[in-house]
Motif scaffolding. Structure first.
Motif, PDB file in Angstrom:
ATOM      1  N   GLY A 226       0.887  -1.473  -0.115  1.00  0.00           N
ATOM      2  CA  GLY A 226      -0.339   0.163  -0.074  1.00  0.00           C
ATOM      3  C   GLY A 226       0.416   1.220  -0.341  1.00  0.00           C
ATOM      4  N   GLU A 227       0.133   2.453   0.638  1.00  0.00           N
ATOM      5  CA  GLU A 227       0.715   3.587   0.196  1.00  0.00           C
ATOM      6  C   GLU A 227       1.756   3.599   1.627  1.00  0.00           C
ATOM      7  OE1 GLU A 227      -1.682   7.033   0.515  1.00  0.00           O
ATOM      8  OE2 GLU A 227      -3.111   5.621   1.428  1.00  0.00           O
ATOM      9  N   GLN A 228       2.567   5.209   1.319  1.00  0.00           N
ATOM     10  CA  GLN A 228       4.015   5.481   2.570  1.00  0.00           C
ATOM     11  C   GLN A 228       4.463   4.284   2.466  1.00  0.00           C
ATOM     12  OE1 GLN A 228       1.886   8.198   5.462  1.00  0.00           O
ATOM     13  NE2 GLN A 228       0.284   8.967   3.923  1.00  0.00           N
ATOM     14  N   GLY A 229       4.483   3.426   2.474  1.00  0.00           N
ATOM     15  CA  GLY A 229       5.704   2.149   2.816  1.00  0.00           C
ATOM     16  C   GLY A 229       5.277   1.015   3.236  1.00  0.00           C
ATOM     17  N   LEU A 230       3.719   1.105   3.324  1.00  0.00           N
ATOM     18  CA  LEU A 230       2.790  -0.225   3.873  1.00  0.00           C
ATOM     19  C   LEU A 230       2.704  -1.601   3.154  1.00  0.00           C
ATOM     20  CD1 LEU A 230       0.548  -0.743   6.160  1.00  0.00           C
ATOM     21  CD2 LEU A 230      -1.371  -0.376   4.217  1.00  0.00           C
ATOM     22  N   LEU A 231       3.462  -1.905   3.824  1.00  0.00           N
ATOM     23  CA  LEU A 231       3.863  -3.955   3.535  1.00  0.00           C
ATOM     24  C   LEU A 231       2.992  -4.626   4.867  1.00  0.00           C
ATOM     25  CD1 LEU A 231       4.278  -5.648   1.350  1.00  0.00           C
ATOM     26  CD2 LEU A 231       6.718  -6.018   2.690  1.00  0.00           C
ATOM     27  N   LEU A 232       2.445  -5.553   4.333  1.00  0.00           N
ATOM     28  CA  LEU A 232       1.510  -6.264   5.597  1.00  0.00           C
ATOM     29  C   LEU A 232       1.339  -8.264   4.546  1.00  0.00           C
ATOM     30  CD1 LEU A 232      -1.653  -4.276   6.337  1.00  0.00           C
ATOM     31  CD2 LEU A 232      -0.145  -4.082   7.723  1.00  0.00           C
ATOM     32  N   PHE A 241      -3.224  -9.466   9.042  1.00  0.00           N
ATOM     33  CA  PHE A 241      -2.817  -9.166   8.104  1.00  0.00           C
ATOM     34  C   PHE A 241      -1.501  -7.883   9.257  1.00  0.00           C
ATOM     35  CE2 PHE A 241      -5.061  -9.863   4.672  1.00  0.00           C
ATOM     36  CZ  PHE A 241      -4.302 -11.051   3.594  1.00  0.00           C
ATOM     37  N   GLU A 242      -0.681  -9.022   9.695  1.00  0.00           N
ATOM     38  CA  GLU A 242       0.590  -7.830   9.692  1.00  0.00           C
ATOM     39  C   GLU A 242       1.815  -7.767   9.585  1.00  0.00           C
ATOM     40  OE1 GLU A 242       1.892 -11.255  12.789  1.00  0.00           O
ATOM     41  OE2 GLU A 242      -0.029 -11.117  14.260  1.00  0.00           O
ATOM     42  N   SER A 243       2.213  -6.252  10.110  1.00  0.00           N
ATOM     43  CA  SER A 243       3.229  -5.913   8.760  1.00  0.00           C
ATOM     44  C   SER A 243       4.644  -6.505   8.930  1.00  0.00           C
ATOM     45  CB  SER A 243       3.385  -4.360  10.591  1.00  0.00           C
ATOM     46  OG  SER A 243       4.826  -3.016   9.635  1.00  0.00           O
ATOM     47  N   SER A 244       4.919  -6.166   7.676  1.00  0.00           N
ATOM     48  CA  SER A 244       6.349  -6.762   7.285  1.00  0.00           C
ATOM     49  C   SER A 244       7.454  -5.291   6.894  1.00  0.00           C
ATOM     50  CB  SER A 244       5.971  -8.410   6.182  1.00  0.00           C
ATOM     51  OG  SER A 244       6.969  -8.178   6.085  1.00  0.00           O
ATOM     52  N   PRO A 245       7.363  -4.199   7.583  1.00  0.00           N
ATOM     53  CA  PRO A 245       8.791  -3.372   7.736  1.00  0.00           C
ATOM     54  C   PRO A 245      10.003  -3.230   6.168  1.00  0.00           C
ATOM     55  CG  PRO A 245       8.576  -4.385   9.605  1.00  0.00           C
ATOM     56  CD  PRO A 245       8.029  -4.371   8.906  1.00  0.00           C
ATOM     57  N   THR A 246       9.736  -2.865   5.711  1.00  0.00           N
ATOM     58  CA  THR A 246      10.842  -2.970   4.524  1.00  0.00           C
ATOM     59  C   THR A 246      11.621  -2.016   4.756  1.00  0.00           C
ATOM     60  OG1 THR A 246       9.896  -1.412   2.979  1.00  0.00           O
ATOM     61  CG2 THR A 246       9.193  -3.690   2.600  1.00  0.00           C
ATOM     62  N   GLY A 247      11.276  -0.567   6.029  1.00  0.00           N
ATOM     63  CA  GLY A 247      12.379   0.500   6.152  1.00  0.00           C
ATOM     64  C   GLY A 247      12.265   1.603   4.985  1.00  0.00           C
ATOM     65  N   TYR A 248      11.590   1.261   4.181  1.00  0.00           N
ATOM     66  CA  TYR A 248      11.174   2.330   3.047  1.00  0.00           C
ATOM     67  C   TYR A 248       9.965   2.977   3.787  1.00  0.00           C
ATOM     68  CZ  TYR A 248       9.632   4.416  -1.991  1.00  0.00           C
ATOM     69  OH  TYR A 248       9.655   5.448  -2.777  1.00  0.00           O
ATOM     70  N   ALA A 249       9.576   4.711   3.179  1.00  0.00           N
ATOM     71  CA  ALA A 249       8.312   4.764   3.391  1.00  0.00           C
ATOM     72  C   ALA A 249       7.664   5.493   2.470  1.00  0.00           C
ATOM     73  CB  ALA A 249       8.565   6.461   4.278  1.00  0.00           C
ATOM     74  N   GLY A 250       7.978   5.319   1.170  1.00  0.00           N
ATOM     75  CA  GLY A 250       7.330   5.489   0.086  1.00  0.00           C
ATOM     76  C   GLY A 250       6.195   4.517  -0.606  1.00  0.00           C
ATOM     77  N   ASN A 270      12.064   1.724  -6.380  1.00  0.00           N
ATOM     78  CA  ASN A 270      12.251   1.037  -5.284  1.00  0.00           C
ATOM     79  C   ASN A 270      11.761   0.277  -5.574  1.00  0.00           C
ATOM     80  OD1 ASN A 270      13.550   3.390  -2.969  1.00  0.00           O
ATOM     81  ND2 ASN A 270      11.860   4.578  -4.468  1.00  0.00           N
ATOM     82  N   VAL A 271      12.739  -0.754  -5.523  1.00  0.00           N
ATOM     83  CA  VAL A 271      12.042  -2.315  -4.929  1.00  0.00           C
ATOM     84  C   VAL A 271      12.754  -2.911  -3.815  1.00  0.00           C
ATOM     85  CG1 VAL A 271      12.291  -4.628  -6.137  1.00  0.00           C
ATOM     86  CG2 VAL A 271      11.890  -2.676  -7.782  1.00  0.00           C
ATOM     87  N   PHE A 272      12.441  -3.612  -2.839  1.00  0.00           N
ATOM     88  CA  PHE A 272      12.442  -4.533  -1.758  1.00  0.00           C
ATOM     89  C   PHE A 272      13.124  -5.549  -2.364  1.00  0.00           C
ATOM     90  CE2 PHE A 272      12.556  -0.046  -1.047  1.00  0.00           C
ATOM     91  CZ  PHE A 272      13.736  -0.304   0.149  1.00  0.00           C
ATOM     92  N   ARG A 273      13.596  -7.122  -1.857  1.00  0.00           N
ATOM     93  CA  ARG A 273      12.938  -8.360  -1.633  1.00  0.00           C
ATOM     94  C   ARG A 273      13.257  -9.496  -0.188  1.00  0.00           C
ATOM     95  NH1 ARG A 273      18.453 -12.060  -2.874  1.00  0.00           N
ATOM     96  NH2 ARG A 273      18.230 -13.484  -4.063  1.00  0.00           N
ATOM     97  N   ALA A 279      10.821 -11.815   6.491  1.00  0.00           N
ATOM     98  CA  ALA A 279      11.351 -11.747   8.042  1.00  0.00           C
ATOM     99  C   ALA A 279      12.704 -10.651   7.559  1.00  0.00           C
ATOM    100  CB  ALA A 279      11.658 -12.975   8.565  1.00  0.00           C
ATOM    101  N   SER A 280      12.829 -10.299   7.148  1.00  0.00           N
ATOM    102  CA  SER A 280      13.206  -9.257   6.458  1.00  0.00           C
ATOM    103  C   SER A 280      13.573  -8.798   5.020  1.00  0.00           C
ATOM    104  CB  SER A 280      14.678  -9.204   7.447  1.00  0.00           C
ATOM    105  OG  SER A 280      15.666 -10.649   6.414  1.00  0.00           O
ATOM    106  N   TRP A 281      14.043  -7.505   4.849  1.00  0.00           N
ATOM    107  CA  TRP A 281      14.267  -7.247   3.380  1.00  0.00           C
ATOM    108  C   TRP A 281      14.994  -6.426   2.979  1.00  0.00           C
ATOM    109  CZ3 TRP A 281       9.939  -8.277   0.296  1.00  0.00           C
ATOM    110  CH2 TRP A 281       8.365  -8.946   0.728  1.00  0.00           C
ATOM    111  N   GLY A 282      15.651  -6.402   1.577  1.00  0.00           N
ATOM    112  CA  GLY A 282      16.263  -5.503   1.797  1.00  0.00           C
ATOM    113  C   GLY A 282      15.980  -4.793   0.019  1.00  0.00           C
ATOM    114  N   GLN A 283      17.035  -4.191  -0.065  1.00  0.00           N
ATOM    115  CA  GLN A 283      16.531  -2.976  -1.300  1.00  0.00           C
ATOM    116  C   GLN A 283      17.280  -3.429  -2.337  1.00  0.00           C
ATOM    117  OE1 GLN A 283      17.257   1.374  -0.770  1.00  0.00           O
ATOM    118  NE2 GLN A 283      16.501   1.379  -2.913  1.00  0.00           N
TER     119      GLN A 283
END
Length: 358
Positions: A226-232, A241-250, A270-273, A279-283
């Protein structure tokens, strides 16, 4: 798979529609939810936003309720019978026969014949009342739950406002179980093939009610972007649906994956993997300042990402890196689908087009 930010596509639809609008004189208002999509020989050249495979068939959806299908890998197209003329933005088929399409005015359509004809299952007129009944019942059973009481108020507001909230994506894991997501944290689940829908707004870690742009599985997990970096990510044990943060706010516009890897993509290239089930994401560096708006898996296992301007990025190492592919001409891309061993089918502002891939 697709999806551009709701506000961006709304503005684009208005801009593209303006030259074709004519003043209506001495005629009453006709709701697009009550107006079947017009058959047009130009439909495949208009704005198309969603694309999916239905077995060997390809199905595309877009403005004014247009739905097209092709049985020859996109070489020729036929227009489907559609009961509404609302703008459609996403389509998905869990089987070759059964598929769902969603879009503006809260519309949800179902096809049982591979996309040749469609029936309305749900729309924005019913979204508010269904929410209101559901959350009133939950709030009565849990009177001290502030979240449920707030959702009663939200449902009342949506009921009063009417059919103005869009669904932006759809995902069915079978002919019976599926999800629809949209603006302002709209999310519903069905267990009976869309005959009834249950609101799941209280089941998302989205307290700001951010827009939900895409819902897709990747590497065995089900995600919402979703918007503002939302990833669930769906926790199936808790049904949340629980947060799975990437550290990106876009904003994120889409998801892509294969066994062992999940990708989420969005604004400004922006792409995260993730290779550990979210459990974790890298740009992932793309060196592309343009928003990534579509992605798909090629027949040979390569991952493809496409931009709002039409750039094509390919990965041969499961998304660890991407290389920009040279093209003679580019056009905005909203969704992509493999259409052969070395070809992509793209949809966007110029309708349907083929893109060879080396």
């Amino acid at each position: 798979m697709n999806i551009l930010k709701w506000a961006q596509w709304t503005a684009l639809l208005v801009a593209l529609s303006a030259p074709f609008c004519r003043p209506v004189v001495a005629q009453g208002f006709v709701d697009v939810l009550d107006t079947p999509a017009q058959i047009s020989p130009f439909a495949q050249h208009g704005l198309l936003v969603g694309l999916a495979g239905a077995g060997e068939r390809l199905v595309a959806v877009g403005q004014r309720g247009h739905i097209l299908y092709s049985d020859d890998r996109g070489q020729s197209w036929r227009q489907a019978s559609v009961p509404v003329s609302s703008d459609l933005v996403a389509v998905q088929f869990p089987t070759a026969s059964h598929g769902w399409a969603v879009g503006h005015d809260g519309v949800v359509l179902h096809s049982a014949d591979g996309g040749a004809s469609w029936q309305r299952q749900f729309d924005g007129r019913r979204v508010g009342p269904v929410m209101l009944q559901h959350y009133r019942e939950l709030a009565r059973a849990n009177p001290d739950d502030e979240t449920l009481n707030a959702l009663v108020g939200e449902a009342q507001r949506m009921t009063e406002e009417g059919a103005d909230k869009p669904f932006l994506d759809v995902w069915f894991e079978s002919e019976r179980v599926g999800y629809i997501v949209g603006a302002f944290n709209l999310i519903f689940r069905t267990e009976d093939g869309g005959r009834s829908w249950t609101p799941w707004m209280e089941r998302t870690d989205n307290p700001s009610a951010l827009n939900l742009h895409a819902i897709r599985p990747a590497d065995g997990e089900l995600y919402i972007a979703g918007e503002q970096g939302l990833l669930l990510k769906l926790d199936r044990a808790s049904g949340r649906f629980e947060s799975s943060p990437t550290g990106y706010a876009g904003s994120f516009f889409g998801l892509l994956g294969k066994p062992g890897v999940a990708l989420v993509f969005g604004l400004r290239g922006n792409v995260f993997r993730s290779v550990d089930a979210g459990a974790s994401w890298g740009q992932v560096e793309t060196d592309l300042p343009v928003s990534i708006t579509a992605g798909t898996l090629l027949a040979d296992g390569r991952l493809a990402l496409l931009s709002q301007a039409g750039h094509l990025l390919l990965s041969r190492d499961d998304g660890a890196s991407f290389q920009l592919q040279p093209q003679a001409a580019m056009a905005p891309v909203a969704a992509a689908q493999a259409s052969g061993p070395q070809a992509l089918l793209l949809v966007g502002t110029r309708g349907v087009r083929q893109l060879p891939v080396q």
